[in-house]
Design an enzyme around this catalytic site. Structure first.
Site, PDB file in Angstrom:
ATOM      1  N   GLU A   1      22.857   9.349   1.104  1.00  0.00           N
ATOM      2  CA  GLU A   1      21.472   9.788   1.308  1.00  0.00           C
ATOM      3  C   GLU A   1      21.084   9.323   2.703  1.00  0.00           C
ATOM      4  O   GLU A   1      20.872   8.125   2.928  1.00  0.00           O
ATOM      5  CB  GLU A   1      20.550   9.154   0.254  1.00  0.00           C
ATOM      6  CG  GLU A   1      20.911   9.480  -1.182  1.00  0.00           C
ATOM      7  CD  GLU A   1      20.723  10.950  -1.527  1.00  0.00           C
ATOM      8  OE1 GLU A   1      20.096  11.682  -0.724  1.00  0.00           O
ATOM      9  OE2 GLU A   1      21.201  11.371  -2.586  1.00  0.00           O
TER      10      GLU A   1
ATOM     11  N   CYS B   1      12.052   8.265   4.683  1.00  0.00           N
ATOM     12  CA  CYS B   1      12.974   9.341   5.068  1.00  0.00           C
ATOM     13  C   CYS B   1      12.362  10.708   4.778  1.00  0.00           C
ATOM     14  O   CYS B   1      12.749  11.709   5.375  1.00  0.00           O
ATOM     15  CB  CYS B   1      14.281   9.188   4.311  1.00  0.00           C
ATOM     16  SG  CYS B   1      14.034   9.103   2.534  1.00  0.00           S
TER      17      CYS B   1
ATOM     18  N   GLU C   1      16.072  11.914  14.675  1.00  0.00           N
ATOM     19  CA  GLU C   1      15.163  11.155  13.808  1.00  0.00           C
ATOM     20  C   GLU C   1      14.573   9.978  14.591  1.00  0.00           C
ATOM     21  O   GLU C   1      15.305   9.241  15.241  1.00  0.00           O
ATOM     22  CB  GLU C   1      15.941  10.631  12.590  1.00  0.00           C
ATOM     23  CG  GLU C   1      15.057   9.931  11.584  1.00  0.00           C
ATOM     24  CD  GLU C   1      15.835   9.350  10.407  1.00  0.00           C
ATOM     25  OE1 GLU C   1      16.848   8.668  10.649  1.00  0.00           O
ATOM     26  OE2 GLU C   1      15.410   9.581   9.263  1.00  0.00           O
TER      27      GLU C   1
ATOM     28  N   LYS D   1      24.341  -4.416  -1.973  1.00  0.00           N
ATOM     29  CA  LYS D   1      23.862  -5.104  -0.772  1.00  0.00           C
ATOM     30  C   LYS D   1      22.551  -4.475  -0.318  1.00  0.00           C
ATOM     31  O   LYS D   1      22.521  -3.306   0.063  1.00  0.00           O
ATOM     32  CB  LYS D   1      24.891  -4.978   0.355  1.00  0.00           C
ATOM     33  CG  LYS D   1      24.548  -5.863   1.544  1.00  0.00           C
ATOM     34  CD  LYS D   1      25.401  -5.591   2.759  1.00  0.00           C
ATOM     35  CE  LYS D   1      24.799  -4.563   3.665  1.00  0.00           C
ATOM     36  NZ  LYS D   1      23.477  -4.899   4.191  1.00  0.00           N
TER      37      LYS D   1
HETATM   38  P1  NAD Z   1      21.337   1.696   8.374  1.00  0.00           P
HETATM   39  O1  NAD Z   1      22.308   2.782   8.189  1.00  0.00           O
HETATM   40  O2  NAD Z   1      21.333   0.957   9.642  1.00  0.00           O
HETATM   41  O3  NAD Z   1      21.538   0.586   7.236  1.00  0.00           O
HETATM   42  C1  NAD Z   1      21.469   0.908   5.858  1.00  0.00           C
HETATM   43  C2  NAD Z   1      22.307  -0.073   5.075  1.00  0.00           C
HETATM   44  O4  NAD Z   1      23.664   0.116   5.404  1.00  0.00           O
HETATM   45  C3  NAD Z   1      22.018  -1.538   5.382  1.00  0.00           C
HETATM   46  O5  NAD Z   1      22.146  -2.266   4.197  1.00  0.00           O
HETATM   47  C4  NAD Z   1      23.110  -1.891   6.380  1.00  0.00           C
HETATM   48  O6  NAD Z   1      23.425  -3.263   6.405  1.00  0.00           O
HETATM   49  C5  NAD Z   1      24.260  -1.075   5.867  1.00  0.00           C
HETATM   50  N1  NAD Z   1      25.247  -0.658   6.859  1.00  0.00           N
HETATM   51  C6  NAD Z   1      25.064  -0.366   8.165  1.00  0.00           C
HETATM   52  N2  NAD Z   1      26.218   0.044   8.720  1.00  0.00           N
HETATM   53  C7  NAD Z   1      27.145   0.035   7.730  1.00  0.00           C
HETATM   54  C8  NAD Z   1      28.536   0.359   7.668  1.00  0.00           C
HETATM   55  N3  NAD Z   1      29.201   0.784   8.737  1.00  0.00           N
HETATM   56  N4  NAD Z   1      29.167   0.230   6.487  1.00  0.00           N
HETATM   57  C9  NAD Z   1      28.510  -0.170   5.389  1.00  0.00           C
HETATM   58  N5  NAD Z   1      27.196  -0.520   5.391  1.00  0.00           N
HETATM   59  C10 NAD Z   1      26.536  -0.407   6.541  1.00  0.00           C
HETATM   60  O7  NAD Z   1      19.911   2.314   8.043  1.00  0.00           O
HETATM   61  P2  NAD Z   1      18.499   1.606   8.110  1.00  0.00           P
HETATM   62  O8  NAD Z   1      18.098   1.478   9.526  1.00  0.00           O
HETATM   63  O9  NAD Z   1      18.520   0.401   7.247  1.00  0.00           O
HETATM   64  O10 NAD Z   1      17.584   2.673   7.360  1.00  0.00           O
HETATM   65  C11 NAD Z   1      16.950   3.723   7.982  1.00  0.00           C
HETATM   66  C12 NAD Z   1      17.694   5.015   7.745  1.00  0.00           C
HETATM   67  O11 NAD Z   1      17.810   5.263   6.353  1.00  0.00           O
HETATM   68  C13 NAD Z   1      16.966   6.215   8.308  1.00  0.00           C
HETATM   69  O12 NAD Z   1      17.896   7.040   8.944  1.00  0.00           O
HETATM   70  C14 NAD Z   1      16.401   6.907   7.074  1.00  0.00           C
HETATM   71  O13 NAD Z   1      16.175   8.282   7.202  1.00  0.00           O
HETATM   72  C15 NAD Z   1      17.457   6.619   6.081  1.00  0.00           C
HETATM   73  N6  NAD Z   1      16.949   6.750   4.722  1.00  0.00           N
HETATM   74  C16 NAD Z   1      17.363   7.823   3.973  1.00  0.00           C
HETATM   75  C17 NAD Z   1      16.867   7.998   2.695  1.00  0.00           C
HETATM   76  C18 NAD Z   1      17.297   9.152   1.842  1.00  0.00           C
HETATM   77  O14 NAD Z   1      17.045   9.132   0.642  1.00  0.00           O
HETATM   78  N7  NAD Z   1      17.941  10.158   2.383  1.00  0.00           N
HETATM   79  C19 NAD Z   1      15.962   7.081   2.170  1.00  0.00           C
HETATM   80  C20 NAD Z   1      15.566   5.999   2.970  1.00  0.00           C
HETATM   81  C21 NAD Z   1      16.073   5.843   4.245  1.00  0.00           C
END
Ligand code: NAD
Length: 485
Positions: free
Chosen positions: A253, A287, A389, A178
């Protein structure tokens, strides 16, 4: 092939591009112009079940397909990503607001590298064997897990999506994936590419939807045996809470609050140029961006003055223009969050040295979501601005007197994703790298990637490692076989 962004995005299940079973869609907004330009399936448990059924049906054949045949089809996907660079980059820019040149130069090429690297890597992947003196031979059998779930965020949409999918497929798993509902288009276009490449039906299933309806249905599904997730620490905690008692394998991650430590003996021009990138690239929505810039006291004022002057020239503008060094922030919700974080920094006593405001776009971007690069000074290391963050074009700057103080400041965060160290003293670079609590350390560089290295964070930045053999190991189950001699 002619890759086109459709008005209605389809799910890719069992090799078919199909509507969500519940018939519901969400708006997909281009943040640079503030307008809905397509509609994304709001998939739910029924679509997840259909994807799991398709993946299960495909697994016996895919998991026993010769490594070289898996290589051929995955490598073909990489070739088609390269061949469709322009269409994919445009789709990503329209979804995400990032400058088109950045997407063409970094995101899309790294997505094809992911497929190419893991397609090749699995052909060389070996397992261990141990002679137990003259009594037995023990070997570790590594077998694909079955159906795995891959969930990715919006900031590097195709790059991170393929980073999870490619190793899982390479070692013979079938995948239910997804992409973020905020940036679904490149995930959809990948479905079209997979069909064209001849990926067997059901091996990869891409379903679109939000976290609560679709993401959590993937995590909760008993027949999905491993979850590879990249996203926020908030969602990562929920996923760990669900997947833990089900004894699923999880790789998380998560977020970061990365320190960028600049010593007085740094290569000034390179440190300055790269710090501008590591602070504001992709509007700070990587990130790995350094959001806490720590500067040795003796160069603090000089560094600050030049940093502000040069960051002040990063005027946000239409992401389709080559001259735009900054694009739009990804969504209205995120735009409000970033502006809220700036307001909090002011309440906490921070002095805004640059930016701190929304910027009005021009022409087709007059309703776009732009925020000026923002530099904040005068905040203590343990205030919320320095602990939480923000994930936008916002950095704080702080000074330090000694190496020990730099380390103390760097390690004050609950996160531990990445850090950057700038010094010409090789011993100090190694000493500090050893003591900074982050999973990824860059010395005199930033965002250099070698796919063979393990990637991941400490503490609130997650668990598990991706990249290289670590990823291929994650997506296989080890089994010990002991043969008595
Ligand atoms: P998010 O957690 O809101 O969403 C990420 C994904 O998870 C989306 O596809 C979302 O639909 C899904 N999701 C959300 N809640 C969920 C749940 N309870 N169960 C299953 N799936 C769920 O994050 P975002 O706003 O899309 O992305 C930004 C975040 O991602 C920032 O915190 C950033 O630091 C992090 N990030 C980390 C890395 C890394 O490699 N560590 C890389 C890129 C982004």
């Amino acid at each position: 092939m002619d890759l086109k962004a459709p008005e209605y995005i389809a799910n890719y299940i069992g090799g078919r591009l199909q509507k969500p079973l519940g018939g519901n869609y969400m708006d997909n907004v281009n943040p640079a112009i503030g307008e809905v330009y397509s509609h994304t399936p709001d998939s739910d448990i029924k679509d997840v079940q259909a994807a799991v059924d398709a993946a299960k049906a495909a697994f016996p054949t895919w998991s026993t397909t010769p490594a070289e045949d898996r290589f051929k089809v995955l490598n073909k996907i990489a070739e088609l990503i390269d061949a469709n660079l322009d269409a994919l980059a445009l789709a990503e820019t329209n979804d995400n607001g990032k400058p088109l040149w950045l997407s063409k130069k970094v995101d899309i090429p790294r997505a094809s590298s992911n497929f190419r690297f893991f397609a090749t890597g699995q052909m060389h992947f070996a397992s261990e064997s141990h002679m137990t003196e003259d009594k037995a031979i023990n070997y570790t059998l590594r077998q694909p897990i079955g159906v795995v779930g891959c969930i990715s965020p919006w900031n590097l949409p195709l790059y991170l999506f393929t980073w999870k999918i490619a190793p899982a497929l390479a070692v013979g798993n079938c995948v239910v994936a997804k992409p973020s509902e905020v940036t679904p288009m490149t995930g959809y276009l990948l479905s079209v590419i997979c069909k064209e490449a001849g990926l067997p039906d059901g091996v990869l299933n891409i379903i679109h939807g939000n976290g609560p309806n679709c993401g959590s249905a993937i995590v909760e599904h008993p027949e999905i045996k491993a979850i590879s997730f990249t996203g926020s620490t908030r969602a990562g905690k929920q996923i760990a809470a669900t997947a833990g008692p089900m004894f699923k394998k999880i790789s998380l991650e998560l977020g970061g609050k990365n320190p960028n430590i600049i010593f007085a003996d740094c290569d000034w021009d390179k440190a300055m140029r790269t710090t501008l990138q590591s602070s504001f690239a992709n509007q700070g929505q990587i990130c790995l961006c350094g959001s806490r810039v720590l500067i040795e006291e003796s160069i603090y004022e000089k560094f600050k003055a030049e940093f502000i002057a040069r960051a002040g020239k990063l005027i946000p503008g239409d992401p389709l223009e080559d001259s735009s060094k900054q694009g739009a922030v990804v969504s209205k919700m995120h735009y409000d969050k970033v502006l809220g974080a700036i307001a909090l920094a002011k309440e906490e006593g921070g002095k805004i040295l640059l930016g701190g405001e929304a910027v009005k776009g021009t022409g087709r971007c007059e309703n776009g979501l732009f925020i000026q690069p923002t530099i904040i000074e005068g905040l203590g290391p343990d205030c919320r601005t320095n602990m939480e963050e923000i994930f936008g074009p916002v950095v704080t700057i702080q000074s330090f007197k000694t190496e020990d103080e730099a380390l103390e400041l760097a390690n004050m965060s609950d996160y531990g994703l990445a850090a950057t160290i700038w010094t010409q003293d090789i011993s100090r670079a190694n000493r500090v790298a050893m003591k900074v609590k982050s999973g990824i350390i860059w010395v005199n560089c930033w965002l250099m990637r070698d796919l063979r290295t393990p990637f991941g964070g400490f503490n609130s930045s997650g668990v598990g490692r991706e990249g290289g053999w670590e990823a291929l190991r994650f997506f296989t189950d080890p089994k010990n076989v002991c043969v008595e001699l």
